[in-house]
Design an enzyme around this catalytic site. Structure first.
Site, PDB file in Angstrom:
ATOM      1  N   PHE A  11      -9.948   6.274   5.689  1.00 36.78           N
ATOM      2  CA  PHE A  11      -9.917   7.548   4.966  1.00 36.78           C
ATOM      3  C   PHE A  11     -10.681   7.454   3.637  1.00 36.78           C
ATOM      4  CE2 PHE A  11      -7.089   9.461   1.584  1.00 36.78           C
ATOM      5  CZ  PHE A  11      -7.808  10.646   1.489  1.00 36.78           C
ATOM      6  N   ASP A  31     -15.403  -2.680   9.614  1.00 31.97           N
ATOM      7  CA  ASP A  31     -14.090  -2.071   9.866  1.00 31.97           C
ATOM      8  C   ASP A  31     -13.656  -2.494  11.270  1.00 31.97           C
ATOM      9  OD1 ASP A  31     -12.731   0.827   8.527  1.00 31.97           O
ATOM     10  OD2 ASP A  31     -11.930  -0.071  10.364  1.00 31.97           O
ATOM     11  N   GLY A  36      -8.526   2.683  10.641  1.00 33.22           N
ATOM     12  CA  GLY A  36      -9.664   3.582  10.433  1.00 33.22           C
ATOM     13  C   GLY A  36     -10.081   4.186  11.764  1.00 33.22           C
ATOM     14  N   TYR A 149       4.347  -4.963   1.020  1.00 28.40           N
ATOM     15  CA  TYR A 149       3.011  -4.424   0.712  1.00 28.40           C
ATOM     16  C   TYR A 149       2.702  -4.587  -0.778  1.00 28.40           C
ATOM     17  CZ  TYR A 149      -0.785  -0.997   0.294  1.00 28.40           C
ATOM     18  OH  TYR A 149      -1.978  -0.375   0.020  1.00 28.40           O
TER      19      TYR A 149
END
Ligand code: UDP
Length: 319
Positions: A11, A31, A36, A149
């Site tokens: 994004f 990527d 994604g 995270y």
């Protein structure tokens, strides 16, 4: 300028790639399409300054080849989204810690500047607002997956600082606050695309907890402009910057706003956190950035209002 964007089909990554191409850079993307999507970059395929590689940043050889001769690496490849991280804890930790180590290591071989994408999540549930870059952080216990995270992103920042201090690697760290806009998916938990989709489909709007928790949503266009300006500014090297908006909204008000803007007949459902995420889940009640530092250096000021963000996301999902 030659730039490598890890996570360039994501994004934020795909918007950053467009911004770089607009500024005349040659851009290569890596990527693995885990979170994604090729659709995000498909329209750039024929652009003369654009290349992409579908592979993982965990492959050191691939990364060393892609980093060779570039002027700057924007490192966005990461496992993102509260829901995704909770459901894929080990994978998220590996990509977010090992992946960043590899990026910094290959960058260091030619002292290539790295712009590291960190997150406002690193502040955790600290309650001295607004969050200044030098403030203490407050994370819950390691047994609550959500905090993994924040821990991984903090390690990434510390690794980047260590490379900078000990190896003179030029780097800039950005802490993004609830970035949103077209191409963001709700699949990994993010609230705006979820609410917009729910409203457009007439499904119940899922508010987690009491809905009184607040966030400051930031348009991806504002984030891209800020990051590109920071990447070009010598005084940003070695520094950490909050990138966000100071305009705060409660999640229940966000739900009401999206319902009204879409003219939806969706009902509003309150779902307990432990049902939405995991037993013992902890959320932060408020999250507001202190923007003094970035404002002083690059005169940053968010330009896109929440209404404009929501309009663009609604148009995106309608299309
Ligand atoms: N949230 C919600 N309903 C959803 C998804 C998220 O009420 O369907 C809440 C979530 O619990 C949090 C806020 O919206 O309090 C923002 O969530 P998001 O995952 O977008 O970002 P973060 O938690 O990282 O700020």
């Amino acid at each position: 300028m030659r730039a490598l964007v890890t996570g360039g089909a994501g994004f934020i990554g795909s918007h950053l790639v467009e911004g770089l191409l607009k500024r005349g850079a040659e851009v290569s993307v890596i990527d693995d399409l885990s979170t994604g999507s090729f659709d995000n970059i498909a329209h750039l395929e024929d652009h003369p300054g654009f290349q992409y590689t579908i592979d993982t940043i965990l492959d050191e050889e691939v990364m060393a080849r892609l980093a060779d001769g570039v002027d700057v690496i924007f490192h966005l490849a990461a496992a993102v989204g509260v829901k995704y991280v909770i459901e894929n804890m080990l994978k998220a930790l590996q990509i977010n810690i090992r992946g960043t180590e590899i990026v910094l290591d290959v960058a260091n071989r030619q002292k290539t500047k790295v712009v590291l994408f960190s997150s406002s999540e690193v502040y955790g549930k600290a309650n001295s607002l607004p969050f200044h870059e030098e403030h203490d952080r407050l994370l819950g216990p390691t047994t609550i997956n959500r905090w993994s995270y924040a821990a991984a992103k903090a390690i990434d920042e510390i690794l980047a600082l260590a490379y900078h201090r000990e190896k003179k690697l030029p780097m800039v760290i950005v802490r993004c606050f609830n970035t949103c806009g077209p191409r963001q998916t709700g699949q990994y938990g993010m609230v705006i695309p979820r609410f917009v989709k729910q409203c457009l489909l007439g499904n119940p709007i899922t508010i987690y907890g009491d809905g009184k928790q607040t966030r400051c949503f930031t348009a991806v266009a504002d984030v891209v402009r800020a990051v590109l300006d920071l990447a070009e500014h010598d005084a940003a090297v070695g520094e950490i910057f909050n990138v966000g908006s100071e305009s705060e909204i409660a999640i229940e008000d966000l739900a009401g706003k999206i319902k009204k803007m879409t003219g939806s007949s969706s009902t509003i459902d309150h779902i307990p956190y432990e049902k939405a995420y995991e037993q013992g889940f902890q959320d932060m009640r408020r999250r507001v950035p202190d923007l003094k530092k970035i404002r002083e250096l690059i005169k940053y000021r968010p330009e896109v209002s929440l209404d404009e963000i929501l309009e663009s996301v609604i148009r995106y999902f309608e299309a």
